[in-house]
Design an enzyme around this catalytic site. Structure first.
Site, PDB file in Angstrom:
ATOM      1  N   HIS A  73       0.814  -1.222   0.000  1.00  0.00           N
ATOM      2  CA  HIS A  73       0.000   0.000   0.000  1.00  0.00           C
ATOM      3  C   HIS A  73       0.841   1.263   0.000  1.00  0.00           C
ATOM      4  CE1 HIS A  73      -4.084  -1.717   0.625  1.00  0.00           C
ATOM      5  NE2 HIS A  73      -3.337  -2.764   0.894  1.00  0.00           N
ATOM      6  N   ASP A 178      -7.048  -1.915   3.784  1.00  0.00           N
ATOM      7  CA  ASP A 178      -7.257  -3.246   4.361  1.00  0.00           C
ATOM      8  C   ASP A 178      -7.886  -3.076   5.733  1.00  0.00           C
ATOM      9  OD1 ASP A 178      -4.204  -4.819   3.098  1.00  0.00           O
ATOM     10  OD2 ASP A 178      -6.200  -4.612   2.234  1.00  0.00           O
ATOM     11  N   GLU A 203     -11.316  -3.330  -0.771  1.00  0.00           N
ATOM     12  CA  GLU A 203     -10.427  -4.374  -1.269  1.00  0.00           C
ATOM     13  C   GLU A 203     -11.193  -5.675  -1.236  1.00  0.00           C
ATOM     14  OE1 GLU A 203      -6.736  -2.455  -2.029  1.00  0.00           O
ATOM     15  OE2 GLU A 203      -7.121  -4.584  -2.150  1.00  0.00           O
ATOM     16  N   HIS A 414      -9.261  -5.378  -6.860  1.00  0.00           N
ATOM     17  CA  HIS A 414      -8.334  -6.489  -6.652  1.00  0.00           C
ATOM     18  C   HIS A 414      -8.973  -7.840  -6.561  1.00  0.00           C
ATOM     19  CE1 HIS A 414      -4.962  -3.650  -5.313  1.00  0.00           C
ATOM     20  NE2 HIS A 414      -4.902  -3.931  -6.580  1.00  0.00           N
ATOM     21  N   LYS A 462     -42.315  34.503  -2.205  1.00  0.00           N
ATOM     22  CA  LYS A 462     -43.636  34.941  -1.715  1.00  0.00           C
ATOM     23  C   LYS A 462     -44.720  34.612  -2.732  1.00  0.00           C
ATOM     24  CE  LYS A 462     -42.600  38.671   1.489  1.00  0.00           C
ATOM     25  NZ  LYS A 462     -42.398  40.103   1.632  1.00  0.00           N
TER      26      LYS A 462
END
EC number: 3.1.27.-
Lengths: 591, 370
Positions: A73, A178, A203, A414, A462
């Site tokens: 990572h 993770d 993941e 992944h 209005k």
């Protein structure tokens, strides 16, 4: 463009190289920057050319976020920031900031010193890269700029691991990195609130597995240690230092007495030093708003675990030693390994993944003869056990997280699309959301319907209210009016700007010629509006700021002149004032 | 936590391998496909159920260097969705087809496990001629080049249907309304049935209905509900019949009228849910069988030395994992819903319980261990 675009980077379908590009409401964020440990060449890095095609990375990316310190990572971060080139902010939690550089340096040493690689990032590059890091706390909203904000959530998994929410206006994306949903002994489980992001990116490496319980993994570890110790063997457990060691120490300590074991357990000195540092990091990290049920004791004071001395390695009889480093690539763990490898009563337990080139990797591949320095061959007769303790979310965990966060859509990275059709259907059916599974390099575009706040003029409001019906959130009503948008919004949407001009006709009794009327108007206005720019143009028209006044003869009555007054929306006030002024008539001109 | 930890320490001695998993839904099905895969399926009545094809953790399949394999997880290889509850599932050997049965019982469902997708697809349905309300048809497969499905909820509704053509090739042709509890195909021409009353029969499908049965007051006279399994390795009796009162009878197929032995198992009888009764012969051990369905345990017995009638027997091994390891529902004590032996590893079993837990365990024969 109300859409969110997500592109997982990297070539091929292989897992292990986390790097995801997200475009949300015009902002570009890179999530993680991982290394693929299986390759030795450029294939180990994510394919950054996807982004660099657009020019300088620093200009294109608003920020980079790193979820945790595992190399798959953050391993490519120094390469990305120093060798490809990125100078913007890099966000991560405090523990990640502390641990990343240690792991990166370790990895660099193995790659360069052990495997002799060239074109690898240097120690200085790691330091320079870390200077760009901005550390964040859990649940702290961090403004990256005046539109983009991020927030970290507890992810469990390893010390400092976080899930990140990225928000621009009403659009948000949550990236999990993770995480694990079942608590372990020292880190607990991931947690997120019902933040309802447009998209949850998770993941899915373990999405198609059903995980064996933590209890059974622990049992297996205890059984192996017990068996080795019972036969008089010595057990070596190489650990990186932080996290895994604590988990296993707590485990052994809990069961040593019950199992009536007398063999000593040691913790090597290198570990103890790092442990204090770790303890400080850990206490501040877990003192955040997370459940503290698992932090019940000081994890560095054990009854049965003692500090190791190098000399103890030669003591007769059984023992268990935790030593660093974790992949047996250098230092004390390797020294001890060399002493104990030749005895089949002994055991080495590898608690995690080992990088190629390390002794750890070799013995886990089944190698029983190792070539050491000086061409010495070491025969490995000791028992080698590979145990995986890292906690990841399986199918059940992913379902739990989706249930907690309640996203509009889910994106799985992944995994292999063909092998995850069932999970996709399961998520879609259970939560009534769309589920996407892009391959690396493939972009997923999610349309969003952002809510845009609009100001409404009181008069318009209005008038609508006068129609008598009360506003109802469930029943949208059609309103007619003119929408004014500011320049940048127009540009972003690619719309052409429309200019609004109002016109008014003022009738004046004036028998003279138009040009003279115009002259009279000019003199009059010049004297009345000393603060404004009044001009008489060559074509006869009079301007006051942007307001245009033209005189023309009335088509039927030559004694009447018609003044055409026109002004832009921006000059509404002045325009109205002028009109009412002119309606009062012109002063008699001196003839 | 204490009892769980004590049991864990005990387990070091009691088991070689032990794996525990949490399924998303409890299963009453554990059907092997080859020796590496099992099917499980949910049995909830109000929501969609999942049918899963699970691959055993690599660590259990690896022949050598088991220590170097860290893979302890089940892999979900295929999955499918069923609107009806699944009480039994049979794999059609040498095909990629599955047949499921459950409630509502008007149809048996046929599924296909494909190679290019991980979704198990519903293929067709086989109508069950006689609607039985709360009873669900038992199912067994005659495997051949043209596989056939044997099914029935009662003796009178026993049919054999060709899977592809859906033509009925055999019917019992009797009006007997006795409820069935199990069906088992023994070879290309024979099948065994066990009724809930304990009545057992072996049927040769080449003839008109004329089963060899245990018609004389047999074990069923004791009442309760019965389940039987035909199998067994070794020279002894090959039919085991288990009653909800804890009685276990061993019979020889050549003389169903006179059980070889009948024992009282060490269980808390009667079973709280007799539909869950299971008795299975071990394929890899002589004269060993396992029983479940009385509580949260699975018991293994060595039947080689049994004789006579009425003696109390103690199990060789009791698996208590489902009681000691926390499942998803902590408030009710889990009940083991089914169990099965591994086809090759002699002492490995899989067991599932009502709390959606699934265990794979390899027990140690303490008589042999030093």
């Amino acid at each position: 463009m109300p859409e969110i675009r997500v592109t997982p980077l990297g070539a091929g379908q292989d897992v292990g190289r986390s790097c995801i590009l997200v475009s949300i409401a015009g902002k570009n964020v890179m999530l993680d920057c991982g290394m693929h440990m299986g390759f030795n060449d450029d294939r180990r890095f994510p394919d950054f050319s996807y982004i660099t095609r657009n020019g300088r990375l620093t200009d294109f990316l608003d920020c980079v976020i790193i979820s945790h310190f595992h190399l798959d990572h953050c391993g490519a971060l120094p390469y990305f920031s120093e060798m490809v080139g990125y100078d913007g902010p890099i966000y991560m939690t405090h523990p990640t900031q502390a641990i990343c550089p240690i792991l990166l340096e370790d990895y660099r040493k193995i790659a360069v010193d052990k495997k002799g690689e060239a074109n690898f990032f240097t120690s200085q590059m790691i330091k320079d890269c870390m200077k760009k890091v901005v550390a964040v706390h859990l649940h702290q909203t961090v403004q990256v700029d005046d539109e983009l904000e991020i927030k970290a959530y507890y992810a469990g998994h390893v010390l400092g691991a976080a899930m990140f929410q990225i928000k621009v206006g009403s659009e948000s994306v949550v990236y999990t990195g993770d995480y694990n949903m079942t608590p372990d002994r020292h880190l607990g489980a991931a947690w997120i609130d019902k933040c309802r992001p447009n998209l949850l990116i998770t993941e899915s490496t373990y999405a198609t597995t059903i995980r064996d319980s933590k209890r059974c993994r622990e049992r297996d570890f205890l059984k192996k240690v017990h068996e080795a110790v019972e036969r008089g063997g010595k057990v070596l457990i190489p650990v990186f230092a932080l996290g895994r060691a604590q988990e296993l120490c707590i485990l052994l300590e809990t069961f040593w007495e019950r199992m009536n074991l007398k063999a000593p357990i040691y913790f090597s000195t290198g570990l103890t030093e790092k442990a204090n540092h770790y303890y400080k990091l850990f206490i501040t990290w877990t003192n955040q708003k997370i459940r503290k049920t698992f932090v019940q004791r000081n994890m560095f004071e054990f009854k049965h675990i003692k500090a190791f001395d190098r000399a103890f390695a030669d003591n007769p009889g059984p023992m268990v030693v935790f030593a660093t480093p974790g992949m047996l690539h250098a230092g004390q763990s390797l020294q001890i390994f060399r002493k104990w490898a030749g005895n089949e009563k002994n055991m080495v337990i590898m608690p995690g993944y080992c990088v190629q080139g390390t002794v750890g990797h070799k013995i886990l591949s089944g190698q029983r003869k190792l070539e050491m320095e000086g061409r010495q061959v070491l025969e490995v007769k000791m028992q080698v056990e590979y145990m995986s303790f890292s906690a990841h979310a399986d199918a059940k965990g992913i379902m739990q997280l989706v249930g907690q966060a309640e996203p509009e859509s889910v994106l799985l990275v992944h995994g292999e699309a063909k092998k995850m059709e069932f999970l996709k259907q399961k998520i879609e059916q259970e939560f009534r959301v769309n589920c996407y599974m892009p391959a690396n390099g493939e972009t997923v575009t999610l349309p969003t319907s952002p809510s845009i706040p609009v100001g409404i003029s009181l008069g318009l409001l209005k008038r609508e209210m006068a129609q008598g019906l009360l506003p109802d959130a469930k029943k949208p009503r059609l309103l007619h009016g003119t929408l004014i948008m500011k320049d940048s919004a127009l540009k972003e949407l690619g719309l052409v700007e429309h200019q609004l001009r109002f016109t008014c006709r003022v009738h004046l009794h004036d028998p003279r010629k138009e040009q003279e009327t115009a002259m009279r108007v000019y003199s009059h206005l010049k004297s009345m509006l000393k603060d404004h720019c009044v001009q008489h143009l060559p074509d006869g028209s009079v301007t006051v700021e942007s307001i245009l006044i033209q005189a023309a003869a009335h088509s039927e009555d030559p004694g009447t002149k018609v003044l055409l007054v026109s002004w832009t929306y921006q000059d509404e006030e002045l325009g109205s004032y002028l009109t009412s002024l002119l309606k009062k008539g012109l002063p008699q001109a001196p003839s | 936590m204490e009892p769980e930890e004590d049991w864990l320490v005990e387990s070091l001695r009691l088991y070689q391998d032990f794996h525990a998993f949490d399924l998303s839904g409890a299963t009453r099905v554990l059907e092997w496909i080859g020796d590496k895969g099992v099917f499980v399926a949910g049995y909830e009545s109000l929501k969609k159920n999942e049918i899963l094809h699970l691959i055993l953790p690599l660590r259990l399949s690896v022949k050598e260097n088991q220590g170097l394999c860290p893979e302890r997880d089940f892999k979900v290889c295929h999955g499918g969705f069923s609107d009806t509850s699944v009480f039994d599932l049979k794999h059609v050997p040498d095909t990629r087809l599955l047949v499921t049965t459950g409630l509502p019982s008007s149809y048996l469902h046929v599924w296909q496990v494909t190679e290019d997708s991980d979704v198990i697809q519903a293929v067709s349905s086989i109508a069950v001629q006689q609607k039985e309300g709360g009873l669900w048809p038992r199912v067994a497969i005659f495997s051949s080049t043209a596989p056939r499905v044997l099914h029935g909820a009662r003796l009178r509704s026993l049919n054999i249907v060709d899977l592809e053509t859906q033509k009925t090739t055999y019917t019992s042709g009797v009006s007997d309304s006795e409820e069935l509890s199990s069906l088992q195909v023994l070879d290309a021409d024979t099948f065994a049935f066990c009724c809930a009353s304990g009545r057992l029969g072996l049927v040769d499908i080449r003839q008109k209905w004329a089963p060899s049965e245990n018609l004389s007051p047999g074990p069923g006279a004791a009442g309760g509900r019965w389940y039987a399994d035909v199998g067994g390795r070794g020279p002894g009796p090959s039919i085991a019949s288990l009653g909800s009162n804890g009685q276990l009878c061993l019979l020889d197929p050549r003389d169903l009228g006179h059980p070889v032995s009948s024992v009282q198992c060490s269980v808390s009888a009667p079973s709280p849910d007799p539909e869950l009764l299971r008795v299975t012969w071990a394929p890899g051990l002589d004269g060993c069988l396992a029983i479940s369905g009385f509580d949260g345990t699975v018991q293994v017995y060595d039947a080689t030395s049994w004789d006579g009638v009425g003696s109390q027997v103690d199990p060789l091994f009791t698996h208590r994992g489902h009681i000691f390891l926390e499942g998803s529902q902590i408030d009710t004590a889990p009940l083991v819903t089914t169990h099965t032996w591994h086809p090759h590893k002699p002492r490995t079993l899989l067991s599932a319980a009502s709390d959606a837990s699934l265990h794979v365990w390899d027990w140690v024969d303490l008589r042999v261990a030093s």
